[in-house]
Scaffold this active site. Sequence first.
Site, PDB file in Angstrom:
ATOM      1  N   HIS A 122      -6.242  11.672 -48.181  1.00  0.00           N
ATOM      2  CA  HIS A 122      -7.164  12.761 -48.441  1.00  0.00           C
ATOM      3  C   HIS A 122      -6.406  14.004 -48.930  1.00  0.00           C
ATOM      4  O   HIS A 122      -6.782  14.638 -49.991  1.00  0.00           O
ATOM      5  CB  HIS A 122      -7.888  13.286 -46.969  1.00  0.00           C
ATOM      6  CG  HIS A 122      -8.957  14.421 -47.154  1.00  0.00           C
ATOM      7  ND1 HIS A 122     -10.064  14.319 -46.929  1.00  0.00           N
ATOM      8  CD2 HIS A 122      -8.334  15.701 -47.358  1.00  0.00           C
ATOM      9  CE1 HIS A 122     -10.519  15.446 -47.143  1.00  0.00           C
ATOM     10  NE2 HIS A 122      -9.734  16.497 -47.397  1.00  0.00           N
ATOM     11  N   GLU A 123      -5.387  14.234 -48.287  1.00  0.00           N
ATOM     12  CA  GLU A 123      -4.362  15.452 -48.947  1.00  0.00           C
ATOM     13  C   GLU A 123      -3.742  15.083 -50.385  1.00  0.00           C
ATOM     14  O   GLU A 123      -3.477  15.997 -50.977  1.00  0.00           O
ATOM     15  CB  GLU A 123      -3.459  15.822 -47.890  1.00  0.00           C
ATOM     16  CG  GLU A 123      -3.816  16.187 -46.625  1.00  0.00           C
ATOM     17  CD  GLU A 123      -5.130  17.287 -46.788  1.00  0.00           C
ATOM     18  OE1 GLU A 123      -5.124  18.165 -47.507  1.00  0.00           O
ATOM     19  OE2 GLU A 123      -5.880  17.286 -45.721  1.00  0.00           O
ATOM     20  N   HIS A 126      -6.208  16.184 -53.019  1.00  0.00           N
ATOM     21  CA  HIS A 126      -6.184  17.443 -53.269  1.00  0.00           C
ATOM     22  C   HIS A 126      -4.970  17.699 -54.193  1.00  0.00           C
ATOM     23  O   HIS A 126      -4.880  18.432 -55.143  1.00  0.00           O
ATOM     24  CB  HIS A 126      -5.740  18.543 -51.888  1.00  0.00           C
ATOM     25  CG  HIS A 126      -7.111  18.126 -51.086  1.00  0.00           C
ATOM     26  ND1 HIS A 126      -8.583  18.564 -51.760  1.00  0.00           N
ATOM     27  CD2 HIS A 126      -7.492  18.410 -49.740  1.00  0.00           C
ATOM     28  CE1 HIS A 126      -9.292  18.377 -50.712  1.00  0.00           C
ATOM     29  NE2 HIS A 126      -8.784  18.150 -49.435  1.00  0.00           N
TER      30      HIS A 126
END
Length: 176
Positions: A122-123, A126
């Site tokens: 997920h990160e 980003h």
Amino acid sequence: MEQGGAAPPAAQEKGGEEEDDFGYRLFPDRNKKPQSFLVRSLFTFHNRCQLMLRMTLDTNPYAQLLLEAMKQSGCTVFNDRHFSCEDCDGCVSGGFDSATSQIVLCQNNIRHQSHMNRVVTHELIHAFDHCRAHVDWFKNVKHLACSEIRAANLSGDCTLMNEITRFKFGLKGHHQ
């Protein structure tokens, strides 16, 4: 991730009221001095976080794909520089700090390897968006929303098993 981001707006006081701190209060260790290696090595949360991170980076195909894509985009990731295991507020598992181009992993909230895999993926999404698309995290809500939707969909946050663990049993509205 070698490209720098603008420094985040700090929480400022105006007439006794605190402005939005953009969620930095959830990561209280962000502004503390780093602890010595000896002190960090005595805490099992930090060691376990580091071991799970290493396992994710070595074995998770999504993390490896994203790291390679970032490298191809000119944003090489260095594990000891761009990942940080820290204590966080109880409601978050991780975050991406655009000011330092660092992925924060909440060592006190990530207890299973599968959870670490999802958080890192997920990160990293980003981080990839930050590298490739130059997301304006603080002023453009469309940029932020787009990156969050991509990260939620592509990291496995919305899988059937995760929804069941959140006690969401219906067949509709899961991606909302």
